[in-house]
Write a protein that holds these residues in place. Sequence first.
Motif, PDB file in Angstrom:
ATOM      1  N   VAL A 110       3.900  -8.043  15.351  1.00  0.00           N
ATOM      2  CA  VAL A 110       5.157  -6.931  15.014  1.00  0.00           C
ATOM      3  C   VAL A 110       5.717  -7.500  14.001  1.00  0.00           C
ATOM      4  O   VAL A 110       6.441  -8.188  13.189  1.00  0.00           O
ATOM      5  N   GLY A 111       5.799  -5.995  13.380  1.00  0.00           N
ATOM      6  CA  GLY A 111       6.318  -6.089  11.876  1.00  0.00           C
ATOM      7  C   GLY A 111       5.274  -6.026  10.728  1.00  0.00           C
ATOM      8  O   GLY A 111       5.227  -5.972   9.330  1.00  0.00           O
ATOM      9  N   SER A 112       3.989  -6.285  11.207  1.00  0.00           N
ATOM     10  CA  SER A 112       3.360  -6.176  10.207  1.00  0.00           C
ATOM     11  C   SER A 112       2.666  -5.100   9.999  1.00  0.00           C
ATOM     12  O   SER A 112       2.902  -4.323  10.426  1.00  0.00           O
ATOM     13  N   GLU A 113       1.754  -4.877   8.835  1.00  0.00           N
ATOM     14  CA  GLU A 113       1.465  -4.121   8.003  1.00  0.00           C
ATOM     15  C   GLU A 113      -0.428  -4.011   7.508  1.00  0.00           C
ATOM     16  O   GLU A 113      -0.563  -5.252   7.125  1.00  0.00           O
ATOM     17  N   LEU A 114      -0.891  -2.619   7.475  1.00  0.00           N
ATOM     18  CA  LEU A 114      -2.129  -3.066   6.667  1.00  0.00           C
ATOM     19  C   LEU A 114      -1.516  -3.903   5.289  1.00  0.00           C
ATOM     20  O   LEU A 114      -0.907  -3.323   4.593  1.00  0.00           O
ATOM     21  N   ILE A 150       1.030  -1.558   0.268  1.00  0.00           N
ATOM     22  CA  ILE A 150      -0.078   0.173   0.110  1.00  0.00           C
ATOM     23  C   ILE A 150       0.926   1.067  -0.011  1.00  0.00           C
ATOM     24  O   ILE A 150       1.988   1.362   0.803  1.00  0.00           O
ATOM     25  N   THR A 151      -0.026   2.286  -0.930  1.00  0.00           N
ATOM     26  CA  THR A 151       2.011   3.194  -1.479  1.00  0.00           C
ATOM     27  C   THR A 151       0.240   4.412  -1.020  1.00  0.00           C
ATOM     28  O   THR A 151       1.069   5.706  -1.311  1.00  0.00           O
ATOM     29  N   VAL A 203      -2.964   5.282  10.558  1.00  0.00           N
ATOM     30  CA  VAL A 203      -1.897   6.281  10.718  1.00  0.00           C
ATOM     31  C   VAL A 203      -0.736   5.348  10.290  1.00  0.00           C
ATOM     32  O   VAL A 203      -0.428   3.913  10.507  1.00  0.00           O
ATOM     33  N   THR A 204       0.374   5.882   9.935  1.00  0.00           N
ATOM     34  CA  THR A 204       1.406   5.088   9.425  1.00  0.00           C
ATOM     35  C   THR A 204       2.390   4.938  10.602  1.00  0.00           C
ATOM     36  O   THR A 204       2.686   5.740  11.854  1.00  0.00           O
ATOM     37  N   SER A 205       3.453   3.977   9.698  1.00  0.00           N
ATOM     38  CA  SER A 205       4.979   3.938  10.689  1.00  0.00           C
ATOM     39  C   SER A 205       5.913   5.155  10.663  1.00  0.00           C
ATOM     40  O   SER A 205       7.115   4.567  12.360  1.00  0.00           O
ATOM     41  N   ASN A 247       9.133   6.376   1.286  1.00  0.00           N
ATOM     42  CA  ASN A 247       9.127   5.062   1.254  1.00  0.00           C
ATOM     43  C   ASN A 247       9.366   3.805   2.397  1.00  0.00           C
ATOM     44  O   ASN A 247       9.505   4.622   3.667  1.00  0.00           O
ATOM     45  N   ASN A 248       8.964   2.922   2.277  1.00  0.00           N
ATOM     46  CA  ASN A 248       9.162   2.110   4.559  1.00  0.00           C
ATOM     47  C   ASN A 248       8.399   3.003   4.859  1.00  0.00           C
ATOM     48  O   ASN A 248       9.012   2.601   5.871  1.00  0.00           O
ATOM     49  N   GLU A 249       7.205   3.402   4.507  1.00  0.00           N
ATOM     50  CA  GLU A 249       6.154   3.845   5.320  1.00  0.00           C
ATOM     51  C   GLU A 249       4.939   2.981   5.080  1.00  0.00           C
ATOM     52  O   GLU A 249       4.762   2.104   3.866  1.00  0.00           O
ATOM     53  N   SER A 250       4.214   1.993   6.024  1.00  0.00           N
ATOM     54  CA  SER A 250       3.364   1.453   5.517  1.00  0.00           C
ATOM     55  C   SER A 250       2.126   2.032   7.022  1.00  0.00           C
ATOM     56  O   SER A 250       2.463   2.515   7.965  1.00  0.00           O
ATOM     57  N   ILE A 251       0.217   1.351   7.015  1.00  0.00           N
ATOM     58  CA  ILE A 251      -0.063   1.393   7.840  1.00  0.00           C
ATOM     59  C   ILE A 251      -0.014   0.380   8.923  1.00  0.00           C
ATOM     60  O   ILE A 251      -0.548  -0.600   8.686  1.00  0.00           O
ATOM     61  N   VAL A 252      -0.491   0.822   9.810  1.00  0.00           N
ATOM     62  CA  VAL A 252       0.041   0.001  11.259  1.00  0.00           C
ATOM     63  C   VAL A 252      -1.097   0.356  12.079  1.00  0.00           C
ATOM     64  O   VAL A 252      -1.399  -0.297  12.898  1.00  0.00           O
ATOM     65  N   GLN A 253      -1.964   1.628  11.811  1.00  0.00           N
ATOM     66  CA  GLN A 253      -3.441   1.359  12.390  1.00  0.00           C
ATOM     67  C   GLN A 253      -4.251   1.870  11.704  1.00  0.00           C
ATOM     68  O   GLN A 253      -3.972   3.167  11.107  1.00  0.00           O
ATOM     69  N   VAL A 254      -5.789   1.249  12.323  1.00  0.00           N
ATOM     70  CA  VAL A 254      -6.618   2.226  11.263  1.00  0.00           C
ATOM     71  C   VAL A 254      -7.918   2.593  12.543  1.00  0.00           C
ATOM     72  O   VAL A 254      -7.868   1.605  13.113  1.00  0.00           O
TER      73      VAL A 254
END
Length: 160
Positions: A134-138, A46-47, A110-112, A88-95
């Motif tokens: 830990v380490g997982s993302e949307l 996801i970008t 919310v992003t990493s 770059n290297n950013e991910s969704i870690v909370q909705v």
Amino acid sequence: MFCLILVLSGVCAVGMAAPLQDYYSYSMAVGDGSGTEYTTASDGRITGIRIWENSNAYIRGIQLRYDADWTTAVCTSNGNPMEMTLRNNESIVQVSGKYYSGYIYEIMFVTSRGRSLKVGQPYGSSFNFYPTNVGSELRFLSGRQNGNGITSIGAHWALY
């Protein structure tokens, strides 16, 4: 020779009996759940995120970008969306957000890196989705929509 085979087969059996760690988790859907099922699942990471809101009311549409490609908008894409592009290297870690009277009224991603996109109205019951590993993302969203707005939403998490 027989003893060696027996010992090796015992080692293999012990090694194979150990369960693999599961890095997938699912945040159960919230909301009324009326209408047609949807999913934003696609290949890649996801970008980007686009959210459409019915003026001062509920969430009308959601769209995710995977790598360079946008998914088909869920529900509707009429009007001007609120949008966030991930770095770059950013991910969704909370909705998180709120649901009320059959619709999702507010949603926040919310992003990493601590950035967030918040759209909608603070009405109703709260929900908060996050990965259990830990380490997982949307990876994708799923739920239901009725043509007017998003009626339920759930989140799927995994390592990328």
